[in-house]
Design a protein around this motif. Structure first.
Motif, short mmCIF file in Angstrom:
data_model
loop_
_atom_site.label_atom_id
_atom_site.label_comp_id
_atom_site.label_asym_id
_atom_site.label_seq_id
_atom_site.Cartn_x
_atom_site.Cartn_y
_atom_site.Cartn_z
N SER A 207 -4.83 -12.17 -21.41
CA SER A 207 -3.93 -11.01 -21.01
C SER A 207 -2.70 -11.79 -20.17
CB SER A 207 -4.62 -9.93 -20.24
OG SER A 207 -5.73 -9.55 -20.88
N TYR A 208 -1.75 -11.24 -20.40
CA TYR A 208 -0.52 -11.57 -19.60
C TYR A 208 -0.08 -10.47 -18.26
CZ TYR A 208 -0.06 -15.09 -23.16
OH TYR A 208 -0.35 -16.23 -24.04
N LEU A 209 0.12 -10.90 -17.25
CA LEU A 209 0.50 -9.93 -16.35
C LEU A 209 2.18 -9.51 -16.78
CD1 LEU A 209 -0.17 -8.67 -13.68
CD2 LEU A 209 0.78 -10.69 -12.36
N LYS B 194 -2.39 -6.80 -22.90
CA LYS B 194 -3.25 -7.58 -23.93
C LYS B 194 -2.84 -7.42 -25.49
CE LYS B 194 -7.47 -9.55 -25.10
NZ LYS B 194 -6.93 -10.32 -26.49
N SER C 293 -1.93 -5.89 -16.62
CA SER C 293 -2.27 -6.82 -17.72
C SER C 293 -2.04 -6.12 -19.33
CB SER C 293 -3.54 -7.06 -17.46
OG SER C 293 -3.86 -7.79 -16.42
#
Length: 102
Positions: A41-43, A34, A32
């Motif tokens: 959060s983005y994968l 951030k 993740s």
């Protein structure tokens, strides 16, 4: 369909004793990401071009593809910092060094 790489970053993976990685990781590692001004959060999928395995405590240039972040991509800029985490907590931090065009 191949996903486009969104940016290159210098990532510092924390040592195990500082809460970082426990085992080495390889290309395709997902964590993740951030960013400072985002609440979510983005994968991100990481591609390692210099080494096959990344160990706890390593600092390395990484290509990153964010998943499901299309609306967010326009906010990224060179020099932006971020944190990387997995289920155990924060495992590293990084800095965007290059953005790839869409």
């Amino acid at each position: 369909m191949k996903k486009l790489t969104h940016f290159k970053a210098l990532i510092n993976y924390h040592k195990t004793e500082k809460g970082g990685l426990v085992t080495p990781v390889s290309t395709g590692f997902r964590a993740s990401f951030k960013f400072p001004f985002e609440l979510v959060s983005y994968l991100g999928v990481q591609t390692f071009t210099e080494n096959e395995l990344i160990f706890p405590g390593d600092s390395i240039a990484v290509d990153v593809t964010l998943i499901g972040a299309e609306l967010f991509l326009g906010k990224l800029y060179t020099g932006m910092d971020f944190e990387i985490s997995d289920n155990s907590g924060i495992i590293g931090n990084g800095l965007i060094t290059e953005l790839y065009s869409k």
